[in-house]
Design a protein around this motif. Structure first.
Motif, mmCIF file in Angstrom:
data_model
loop_
_atom_site.group_PDB
_atom_site.id
_atom_site.type_symbol
_atom_site.label_atom_id
_atom_site.label_comp_id
_atom_site.label_asym_id
_atom_site.label_seq_id
_atom_site.Cartn_x
_atom_site.Cartn_y
_atom_site.Cartn_z
ATOM 1 N N GLN A 183 37.480 43.864 24.778
ATOM 2 C CA GLN A 183 35.905 43.854 24.313
ATOM 3 C C GLN A 183 35.231 44.228 25.704
ATOM 4 O O GLN A 183 34.386 44.719 25.964
ATOM 5 N N ILE A 184 35.761 43.542 26.920
ATOM 6 C CA ILE A 184 35.293 43.810 28.396
ATOM 7 C C ILE A 184 35.368 45.325 28.609
ATOM 8 O O ILE A 184 34.372 45.856 29.090
ATOM 9 N N GLU A 185 36.630 45.843 28.339
ATOM 10 C CA GLU A 185 36.613 47.320 28.749
ATOM 11 C C GLU A 185 35.848 48.283 28.010
ATOM 12 O O GLU A 185 35.471 49.044 28.699
ATOM 13 N N ALA A 186 35.592 47.932 26.733
ATOM 14 C CA ALA A 186 34.771 48.844 25.895
ATOM 15 C C ALA A 186 33.541 48.813 26.572
ATOM 16 O O ALA A 186 32.602 49.822 26.468
ATOM 17 N N ALA A 187 33.077 47.449 26.919
ATOM 18 C CA ALA A 187 31.562 47.446 27.346
ATOM 19 C C ALA A 187 31.505 48.052 28.855
ATOM 20 O O ALA A 187 30.340 48.460 29.020
ATOM 21 N N TYR A 188 32.276 47.674 29.661
ATOM 22 C CA TYR A 188 32.196 47.987 30.939
ATOM 23 C C TYR A 188 33.604 48.664 31.677
ATOM 24 O O TYR A 188 34.572 47.900 31.988
ATOM 25 N N PRO A 189 33.728 49.918 31.149
ATOM 26 C CA PRO A 189 34.973 50.765 31.580
ATOM 27 C C PRO A 189 35.124 50.999 33.045
ATOM 28 O O PRO A 189 36.310 51.317 33.538
ATOM 29 N N ASN A 190 34.149 50.500 33.913
ATOM 30 C CA ASN A 190 34.355 50.701 35.479
ATOM 31 C C ASN A 190 34.425 49.713 36.398
ATOM 32 O O ASN A 190 34.192 49.483 37.613
ATOM 33 N N LEU A 191 35.020 48.595 35.563
ATOM 34 C CA LEU A 191 35.061 47.513 36.452
ATOM 35 C C LEU A 191 36.436 47.724 37.371
ATOM 36 O O LEU A 191 37.290 48.424 37.169
ATOM 37 N N LEU A 192 36.531 46.803 38.610
ATOM 38 C CA LEU A 192 37.819 47.123 39.492
ATOM 39 C C LEU A 192 38.883 46.389 38.934
ATOM 40 O O LEU A 192 39.926 46.794 39.206
ATOM 41 N N SER A 193 38.692 45.417 38.118
ATOM 42 C CA SER A 193 39.960 44.808 37.755
ATOM 43 C C SER A 193 39.692 43.611 36.506
ATOM 44 O O SER A 193 38.358 43.090 36.659
ATOM 45 N N ILE A 194 40.332 43.521 35.745
ATOM 46 C CA ILE A 194 40.412 42.547 34.636
ATOM 47 C C ILE A 194 41.738 41.714 34.644
ATOM 48 O O ILE A 194 42.773 42.288 34.589
ATOM 49 N N SER A 195 41.681 40.346 34.708
ATOM 50 C CA SER A 195 42.867 39.632 34.545
ATOM 51 C C SER A 195 42.632 38.118 33.756
ATOM 52 O O SER A 195 41.355 37.936 33.800
ATOM 53 N N GLY A 196 43.507 37.650 33.384
ATOM 54 C CA GLY A 196 43.405 36.331 32.657
ATOM 55 C C GLY A 196 43.415 35.015 33.486
ATOM 56 O O GLY A 196 43.249 35.302 34.699
ATOM 57 N N PRO A 197 43.289 33.869 32.805
ATOM 58 C CA PRO A 197 43.151 32.557 33.558
ATOM 59 C C PRO A 197 44.373 32.379 34.410
ATOM 60 O O PRO A 197 45.383 32.869 34.006
ATOM 61 N N GLN A 198 44.170 31.709 35.515
ATOM 62 C CA GLN A 198 45.194 31.222 36.385
ATOM 63 C C GLN A 198 45.977 32.461 37.008
ATOM 64 O O GLN A 198 46.719 32.443 37.728
ATOM 65 N N GLN A 199 45.353 33.580 36.886
ATOM 66 C CA GLN A 199 45.965 34.556 37.495
ATOM 67 C C GLN A 199 45.452 34.804 39.025
ATOM 68 O O GLN A 199 44.836 35.976 39.269
ATOM 69 N N TYR A 200 45.675 33.935 39.971
ATOM 70 C CA TYR A 200 44.926 33.940 41.118
ATOM 71 C C TYR A 200 45.338 35.221 42.114
ATOM 72 O O TYR A 200 44.692 35.930 42.607
ATOM 73 N N GLU A 201 46.749 35.497 42.007
ATOM 74 C CA GLU A 201 47.240 36.462 42.647
ATOM 75 C C GLU A 201 46.600 37.913 42.366
ATOM 76 O O GLU A 201 46.350 38.757 43.245
ATOM 77 N N SER A 202 46.154 38.325 41.160
ATOM 78 C CA SER A 202 45.924 39.383 40.571
ATOM 79 C C SER A 202 44.609 39.427 41.205
ATOM 80 O O SER A 202 44.144 40.720 41.231
ATOM 81 N N VAL A 203 43.680 38.395 41.071
ATOM 82 C CA VAL A 203 42.439 38.431 41.581
ATOM 83 C C VAL A 203 42.407 38.841 43.153
ATOM 84 O O VAL A 203 41.483 39.701 43.536
ATOM 85 N N LEU A 204 43.217 37.957 43.773
ATOM 86 C CA LEU A 204 43.290 38.362 45.116
ATOM 87 C C LEU A 204 43.642 39.964 45.539
ATOM 88 O O LEU A 204 43.263 40.430 46.433
ATOM 89 N N ASP A 205 44.731 40.145 44.893
ATOM 90 C CA ASP A 205 45.131 41.492 45.059
ATOM 91 C C ASP A 205 44.073 42.608 44.702
ATOM 92 O O ASP A 205 43.737 43.604 45.525
ATOM 93 N N ALA A 206 43.184 42.358 43.808
ATOM 94 C CA ALA A 206 42.103 43.443 43.528
ATOM 95 C C ALA A 206 41.126 43.160 44.781
ATOM 96 O O ALA A 206 40.459 44.286 44.889
ATOM 97 N N VAL A 207 40.787 42.141 44.834
ATOM 98 C CA VAL A 207 39.762 41.868 46.248
ATOM 99 C C VAL A 207 40.089 42.484 47.441
ATOM 100 O O VAL A 207 39.540 43.341 48.062
ATOM 101 N N HIS A 208 41.620 42.585 47.645
ATOM 102 C CA HIS A 208 42.138 43.163 48.880
ATOM 103 C C HIS A 208 42.267 44.876 48.885
ATOM 104 O O HIS A 208 41.913 45.340 49.644
ATOM 105 N N ARG A 209 42.475 45.232 47.477
ATOM 106 C CA ARG A 209 42.251 46.393 47.203
ATOM 107 C C ARG A 209 40.856 47.300 47.514
ATOM 108 O O ARG A 209 40.598 48.294 48.106
ATOM 109 N N ALA A 210 39.825 46.306 47.052
ATOM 110 C CA ALA A 210 38.514 47.025 47.042
ATOM 111 C C ALA A 210 37.899 46.548 48.364
ATOM 112 O O ALA A 210 37.125 47.266 48.860
ATOM 113 N N LEU A 211 38.320 45.415 48.993
ATOM 114 C CA LEU A 211 37.591 44.717 50.351
ATOM 115 C C LEU A 211 38.568 44.127 50.930
ATOM 116 O O LEU A 211 38.601 42.951 51.103
ATOM 117 N N PRO A 212 39.125 45.024 51.876
ATOM 118 C CA PRO A 212 40.294 44.464 52.649
ATOM 119 C C PRO A 212 39.729 43.259 53.616
ATOM 120 O O PRO A 212 38.717 43.525 54.247
#
Length: 441
Positions: free
Chosen positions: A88-117
């Motif tokens: 549902q998120i992808e359908a509404a906003y296809p240009n997001l940098l990253s989508i991850s589920g709960p407790q996926q801290y490493e995925s969030v940090l990896d996405a931040v590092h890629r977009a904003l080292p």
């Protein structure tokens, strides 16, 4: 040589206290790596939105928050419960940098590092020992486990957050000790099912101070009660072993307060809900608890208009509420959630009837609450100060959790400080709040 500006991240945290703890963990890691928090999206290099996906109304709020971030900033990372089912998120906003589920801290940090080292290597001393908290300094949520083993028919939390995964008791106590040393006066113990704590670990012992402590609800509560802060137990299912904790309340080790999500009282509705814990003798247990600990405050949530709920079932609930005298009640009109098995149940209740029942339950509960609070007039209560005003300050008694329960409005001869615990003489009560004056410090 000019030093480069630290990268700035704006953060939106939606949903329950468990999600707030997830947000605190992500922010703590980011601050340790030199990122700064921006107050506004347009002053940030990117935005992180921690979503809630439990109800359709929560999903709508989450999508709105994502949309606002995209409109103002354009660089957005999405995480949290709604991210576990990202279609549902992808359908509404296809240009997001990253989508991850709960407790996926490493995925969030990896996405931040890629977009904003980050500008430099992490320095842990950039953050306080207790981590970054999104609550006021004087209270903090202490999450003791993730996920849930129950399969309630109206709930998709296990699909979003997985089965129960408890933290070792020593680890929880170490975090709690750091919080108290940093000035936290109240620890709010949270999880999806607090009283199931440790069952996945087979109640294994872990080191704490000079001995070991078992990963067991009672043992953890007992040790938390030795740290010198208020300990408030929330999201407690009424399993039989909860009876043991009442003794800790009578000794002043933990607050005389239980947040138990009963959800209903009718046996037929509870069966359709697939609620855990035998609830047929709950009234007798509540009576025993209050005999043992007269100061006990009970808070609960209830769902009205669940599929198949009859007029008789609802009348049963109202009568049960009257007998149980639950102090604090939150009520929700049943809402279908995509993926919940209750969607397929027959005899769905109309929106009109849901509204009528909600109004009736809240009117009944208001009278019960007013009656319970009136008994406190003339008593002295310990109150933790949340807000200081020029003439009247606002706080909470041991019977009040922040943001969901009532307040105590105080006058004082001397200025009060946020986080201070004072003794108040209660002078009057209304339906949900108490009013009084400071009688001691």
């Amino acid at each position: 040589m000019n030093q480069a500006a630290a990268p700035k991240v704006s953060f939106v945290s939606l949903g329950c206290p468990k999600a707030l703890v997830d947000s605190e963990r992500i922010i703590t890691r980011l601050r340790a790596e030199g990122y700064e928090l921006a107050r506004k999206h347009d002053g940030a290099d990117l935005v992180i939105v921690n979503t809630c996906g439990f109800l359709d109304s929560a999903k709508k709020e989450s999508l709105g928050a994502i949309g606002d971030a995209m409109a103002v900033n354009g660089k957005v990372i999405v995480t949290g419960c709604m991210g576990a089912e990202p279609e549902q998120i992808e359908a509404a906003y296809p240009n997001l940098l990253s989508i991850s589920g709960p407790q996926q801290y490493e995925s969030v940090l990896d996405a931040v590092h890629r977009a904003l080292p980050p500008l430099h290597n992490p320095h842990v001393d950039l953050v306080p020992a207790q981590g970054i908290k999104l609550t006021p300094r004087h209270y903090a949520y202490l999450k003791i486990s993730e996920g849930c083993n129950n399969r309630c028919s109206f709930c998709i939390i296990p699909k979003l957050r997985g089965d129960l995964v408890s933290r070792p008791a020593g680890e929880v106590l170490h975090e709690a000790e750091k919080l108290v040393k940093a000035g936290v006066k109240e620890l709010l113990v949270v999880s999806q099912d607090t009283s199931a704590y440790g069952v996945d670990l087979k109640y294994a012992e872990s080191p704490w101070q000079d001995c070991g402590v078992r990963a067991r609800f009672y043992d953890l509560a007992k040790e938390l009660g030795e740290l010198g802060a208020w300990v408030r137990l929330q999201y407690v299912y009424p399993y039989p072993h909860v009876d043991e904790v009442i003794e800790l309340m009578t000794r002043g080790k933990v607050l005389p307060y239980l947040d138990i999500p009963f959800q209903h009282a009718s046996p037929d509705v509870l069966k359709q809900m697939k609620r855990p814990a035998a609830q047929d003798k709950t009234l007798a247990r509540i009576k025993r608890w209050r005999e043992q600990c007269p100061e006990l405050t009970l808070r609960s949530t209830f769902i009205v208009g669940f599929p198949g709920e009859t007029d008789s079932d609802f009348a049963y609930l109202l009568d049960w509420l009257e007998q149980a005298e639950i102090d604090r009640v939150g009520a929700f009109k049943y809402e279908a959630v995509r993926g919940a098995t209750s969607n397929a149940l027959p005899d769905q209740v109309s929106d009109e009837v849901k509204q009528e029942r909600w109004n009736a339950l809240m009117a009944r509960q208001q009278k019960i609450s007013a009656r319970r609070l009136k008994r406190k007039v003339g008593t002295r209560q310990q109150v933790i100060v949340d807000e200081v005003g020029p003439s009247v300050s606002k706080g909470r008694s041991k019977a009040d959790a922040p943001q969901i329960d009532g307040s105590v409005y105080l006058t004082s001869r001397r200025p009060l400080r946020v986080g201070e615990i004072v003794t108040a003489k209660i002078e009057r009560a209304d339906a949900y709040d108490l009013h009084g004056s400071v009688a001691g410090f």
